[in-house]
Design an enzyme around this catalytic site. Structure first.
Site, PDB file in Angstrom:
ATOM      1  N   SER A 149       0.851  -1.190   0.000  1.00 34.64           N
ATOM      2  CA  SER A 149       0.000   0.000   0.000  1.00 34.64           C
ATOM      3  C   SER A 149       0.892   1.246   0.000  1.00 34.64           C
ATOM      4  CB  SER A 149      -0.947  -0.047   1.195  1.00 34.64           C
ATOM      5  OG  SER A 149      -1.844   1.035   1.181  1.00 34.64           O
ATOM      6  N   ASP A 321      -9.681  -3.629  -6.016  1.00 34.08           N
ATOM      7  CA  ASP A 321      -9.083  -2.506  -5.281  1.00 34.08           C
ATOM      8  C   ASP A 321      -9.464  -1.195  -5.965  1.00 34.08           C
ATOM      9  OD1 ASP A 321      -7.422  -0.647  -4.010  1.00 34.08           O
ATOM     10  OD2 ASP A 321      -5.698  -1.994  -3.965  1.00 34.08           O
ATOM     11  N   HIS A 354      -8.667  -3.389  -1.552  1.00 35.98           N
ATOM     12  CA  HIS A 354      -7.301  -2.989  -1.215  1.00 35.98           C
ATOM     13  C   HIS A 354      -6.743  -3.778  -0.032  1.00 35.98           C
ATOM     14  CE1 HIS A 354      -3.793  -0.497  -1.045  1.00 35.98           C
ATOM     15  NE2 HIS A 354      -4.039  -0.138   0.192  1.00 35.98           N
TER      16      HIS A 354
END
EC number: 2.3.1.-
Lengths: 384, 384
Positions: A149, A321, A354
């Protein structure tokens, strides 16, 4: 102001002054980190993990802290990141509030928390600080740099700023730059915090704390960390039982999905410093590898990424995501391939959006474990 | 409390009392509407348009109000909804603040605005109120019922509650029930309003108005009305010029996309009543056609939709819609087909997300215009 430091955390003092990309410098700053496994004599079996916005350095249980970590199923003996083979380091991000220096830390110049006097924080500052930790541990070259991330951004900055510092790289649900949808979401999260009267231009305390702003920011985060597909299957239209509702509030919680968000928000509030959140969030919006391209233009991202020289790389992400969309991992894979790496792109069908890398360990672990296994020298050549 | 009523708006008095689905009744309530074109002698050329959450009844310029309307390019002589052929009615939703009775209207029992004393509002109440307008205009059966977004839900309620009331139906970016992702977004929007201290349990006025809450709610709405794809092309990472920034605010607007959201929010705030917003938003979360299924179960939505008898239908939407995802329009098409309609499903590649029906008139107009043209009797049979 509170810092949230797990037991067993180790610290590395940063050079003082530690210059910051957008101006200013930190004095007497430190980085929090934890380790797993043993560094071998050749010092060539090290893996660094760079985290998303909010995790601490406690990725998994270790001798210093047996509590489960945020990537417990991924990291440990016999697990995908196998600590029987690898020496693994995880750092808490610079600018965070979980041991590394950030806006909630004491400014040595004033003896008070930095708050908004903390210098502007860039992803590159976090990369440089993490590099200092690695160097401090006597590691010249990582076997693998893993970034998840926000940490995927930090990892790219690390590789661009410190050429030759890693043999390989795994970019997990990361991106080479922030796109406007993600900027918009993060801007709203920051605005929710800033609009809370208790934020008070960063001068809150535990009594006057921007709890509502943090709750809203976290809920909006969770909405974008997961996926509509997952939630349709998981929550559908299920209502809360009447004893879990506030019958006096005509707009109170009614659906399970609302209660889920509320639970996430309550666990986050007062576990993360609001000013640190603002600084880290803004650093993601600013990040753009295109700054490292030889020239601006339509292929600036790929050109910048092609400056990174690696033996092997893996860019991994999921179709669901919406915050770091899959095309961004594909772009990273393409750019690193242009740089000469044996570059893989692994789009996964995980429904969890995500956050899938935190929860869909079967899929992510299989890819990450397989990649790392290939990095190891064959046993017939003498082992480690 | 302010109502926002365009000039030229017409009104239809609802039966008094007007019973509400979840209890209570309205007294002396009214619906705002506008019309275009002429009702023919057979009264069989009428189209009703049901709107999304915020529009008024002024869908396009007409004799009473020459200002452009919210669907100006779609509606008029020679346009896809061709008012040379059709008599078109658009109503402002029950519960809104643009002429129809809602929480901002005066409660005849108290002489004060209803505010939170307005009865609980359901999508079905809006459908029944719209049906009263149509009946009041002397129309027994619509040639076509068109519902957009929330209006797509209202249209399905209308068809379920008033069998035989329409020959055909166009469902534009609508859904048969709210799914948890959309519920989560709307729940956050309502929470942003309710957390604003100026909301004050609905007892605000023009001086003490929940402006920040409404700004946040609108920004979050706009984020989900458009698409990441569109924004990447439209805004990229373009910064605001320094003279458009507040240099003193370290977390102020910096990117074009942030300024775009701020502009949208400023145009919305004080143009829509916050309590009305809360009521209409909640009504969408509650709506579920499965309540009309003969039995609950995995195919309850299709079973409910199959109770609607139409000659023809069109369900239309876009791949980039995250709020009313395309699968929901496909589900509507499938259910109406089970009910016997010549049912079409038109997935469009518009990049603009949920709002595409408002801006991608070439694509939507082509499908809607083509559908309506087929509804007209062939000229050789004598015309209108």
């Amino acid at each position: 102001m509170t810092e949230y430091i797990p037991p067993g955390t180790r610290f590395h003092a940063l050079p003082s002054p530690f210059p910051m990309k957008r101006g200013g410098a930190l004095h007497g700053a430190r980085m929090a980190y934890e380790t797993w496994g043993e560094l071998n004599a050749a010092r060539d079996n090290a893996i660094l993990i760079l985290t998303g916005l909010s995790p601490n350095a406690h990725a998994a249980a270790n001798a210093g802290n047996p509590a489960p970590g945020w990537w417990e199923e991924m990291l440990g003996p016999g697990k995908p990141i196998d600590t029987d083979h690898w020496f693994v380091v995880c750092v808490n991000s610079l600018g965070s509030c979980k041991g590394s220096t950030g806006p909630a830390s004491i400014d040595p110049a004033s003896g008070e928390p930095y708050r908004l006097d903390f210098p502007k924080l860039s992803i590159e500052d976090g990369a440089n600080a993490a590099h200092e930790v690695v160097r401090g541990l006597g590691i010249e070259r990582l076997a693998c740099l893993i970034g998840c991330s926000m940490g995927g951004m930090t990892a790219l900055a690390y590789l661009l700023l410190h050429p030759g510092s890693a043999r390989s790289h795994i970019n997990v649900s990361g991106s080479a730059r922030a796109l406007p949808f993600s900027i918009a979401i993060r801007s709203l999260q920051r605005e929710a915090i800033r609009l809370d009267p208790n934020w008070n231009q960063g001068r809150y305390d535990d009594t006057h704390y921007p709890e509502n702003g943090m709750r809203m920011a976290r809920k909006l985060g969770v909405v974008t960390y997961r996926s509509a597909l997952e939630w349709s299957g998981r929550f559908g239209r299920v209502r809360l039982d009447s004893d879990r509702r506030d019958g006096d509030d005509p707009f109170g919680l009614e659906f399970e999905v609302e209660s889920y968000l509320e639970g996430h928000a309550r666990r986050f509030v007062r576990q993360f410093d609001p000013n640190c959140y603002l600084y880290l969030s803004r650093s993601m919006d600013w990040f753009d590898v295109a700054e490292y391209a030889p020239a601006r233009g339509p292929d600036e991202v790929l050109q910048a990424l092609s400056r990174i020289a690696l033996e092997k790389s893996l860019a991994i992400g999921v179709e669901t995501d919406i915050l770091f969309p899959l095309q961004q991992q594909e772009e990273i894979a393409e750019g690193l391939r242009l740089g000469g790496a044996d570059s893989r792109f692994a789009p996964l069908p995980s429904p969890q959006g995500h956050d899938a890398f935190l929860v869909d360990i079967p899929r992510f672990g299989d890819r990450i474990g397989g990649f790392l296994a290939e990095l190891r020298p064959p046993p017939r050549r003498g082992g480690w």
